[in-house]
Design a protein around this motif. Structure first.
Motif, mmCIF file in Angstrom:
data_model
loop_
_atom_site.group_PDB
_atom_site.id
_atom_site.type_symbol
_atom_site.label_atom_id
_atom_site.label_comp_id
_atom_site.label_asym_id
_atom_site.label_seq_id
_atom_site.Cartn_x
_atom_site.Cartn_y
_atom_site.Cartn_z
ATOM 1 N N GLN A 145 -0.651 1.661 12.754
ATOM 2 C CA GLN A 145 0.778 1.650 13.042
ATOM 3 C C GLN A 145 1.663 1.674 11.794
ATOM 4 O O GLN A 145 2.885 1.667 11.911
ATOM 5 N N VAL A 146 1.046 1.651 10.614
ATOM 6 C CA VAL A 146 1.815 1.593 9.372
ATOM 7 C C VAL A 146 1.174 2.466 8.300
ATOM 8 O O VAL A 146 0.011 2.835 8.388
ATOM 9 N N ALA A 147 1.976 2.757 7.291
ATOM 10 C CA ALA A 147 1.488 3.433 6.089
ATOM 11 C C ALA A 147 1.895 2.585 4.898
ATOM 12 O O ALA A 147 3.023 2.092 4.838
ATOM 13 N N HIS A 148 0.971 2.379 3.973
ATOM 14 C CA HIS A 148 1.261 1.660 2.737
ATOM 15 C C HIS A 148 1.397 2.713 1.637
ATOM 16 O O HIS A 148 0.483 3.505 1.419
ATOM 17 N N VAL A 149 2.534 2.708 0.979
ATOM 18 C CA VAL A 149 2.808 3.683 -0.075
ATOM 19 C C VAL A 149 2.977 2.931 -1.390
ATOM 20 O O VAL A 149 3.784 2.010 -1.489
ATOM 21 N N SER A 150 2.211 3.328 -2.392
ATOM 22 C CA SER A 150 2.283 2.721 -3.719
ATOM 23 C C SER A 150 2.777 3.749 -4.722
ATOM 24 O O SER A 150 2.386 4.918 -4.665
ATOM 25 N N SER A 151 3.637 3.286 -5.632
ATOM 26 C CA SER A 151 4.149 4.175 -6.664
ATOM 27 C C SER A 151 4.748 3.352 -7.796
ATOM 28 O O SER A 151 5.328 2.291 -7.547
ATOM 29 N N PRO A 152 4.638 3.834 -9.035
ATOM 30 C CA PRO A 152 5.315 3.162 -10.144
ATOM 31 C C PRO A 152 6.818 3.460 -10.155
ATOM 32 O O PRO A 152 7.568 2.821 -10.880
ATOM 33 N N HIS A 153 7.263 4.403 -9.340
ATOM 34 C CA HIS A 153 8.679 4.773 -9.263
ATOM 35 C C HIS A 153 9.369 3.877 -8.228
ATOM 36 O O HIS A 153 9.644 4.295 -7.099
ATOM 37 N N THR A 154 9.646 2.659 -8.635
ATOM 38 C CA THR A 154 10.122 1.634 -7.695
ATOM 39 C C THR A 154 11.495 1.961 -7.107
ATOM 40 O O THR A 154 11.724 1.680 -5.927
ATOM 41 N N THR A 155 12.367 2.556 -7.870
ATOM 42 C CA THR A 155 13.708 2.868 -7.361
ATOM 43 C C THR A 155 13.607 3.925 -6.251
ATOM 44 O O THR A 155 14.214 3.754 -5.189
ATOM 45 N N ALA A 156 12.855 4.981 -6.471
ATOM 46 C CA ALA A 156 12.695 6.027 -5.459
ATOM 47 C C ALA A 156 11.981 5.481 -4.232
ATOM 48 O O ALA A 156 12.346 5.794 -3.092
ATOM 49 N N LEU A 157 10.978 4.647 -4.447
ATOM 50 C CA LEU A 157 10.240 4.077 -3.327
ATOM 51 C C LEU A 157 11.106 3.158 -2.497
ATOM 52 O O LEU A 157 11.085 3.192 -1.273
ATOM 53 N N GLY A 158 11.902 2.340 -3.160
ATOM 54 C CA GLY A 158 12.830 1.447 -2.448
ATOM 55 C C GLY A 158 13.864 2.223 -1.661
ATOM 56 O O GLY A 158 14.178 1.880 -0.520
#
Length: 57
Positions: A38-51
């Protein structure tokens, strides 16, 4: 940074990947995506874009 995105019938994995691309996040380029039921976990060092992507989702 890792963020959880809820998935539904209308907001599925394909829609999520398109949404991430709109926020300059590409898989497998600069983010990692882990899909669950039911969910997707997305990881990235680009915290502003991810937020921003999570807020807009």
């Amino acid at each position: 940074m890792t963020v959880t995105f809820p998935l539904t019938e209308k907001r599925d994995a394909d829609a999520l990947l398109k949404h991430l691309t709109q926020h300059k996040l590409t898989f497998p380029g600069n983010c990692a995506v882990s899909l669950k039921a039911q969910v997707a976990h997305v990881s990235s060092p680009h915290t502003t874009a991810l937020g921003a992507a999570r807020t807009a989702w």
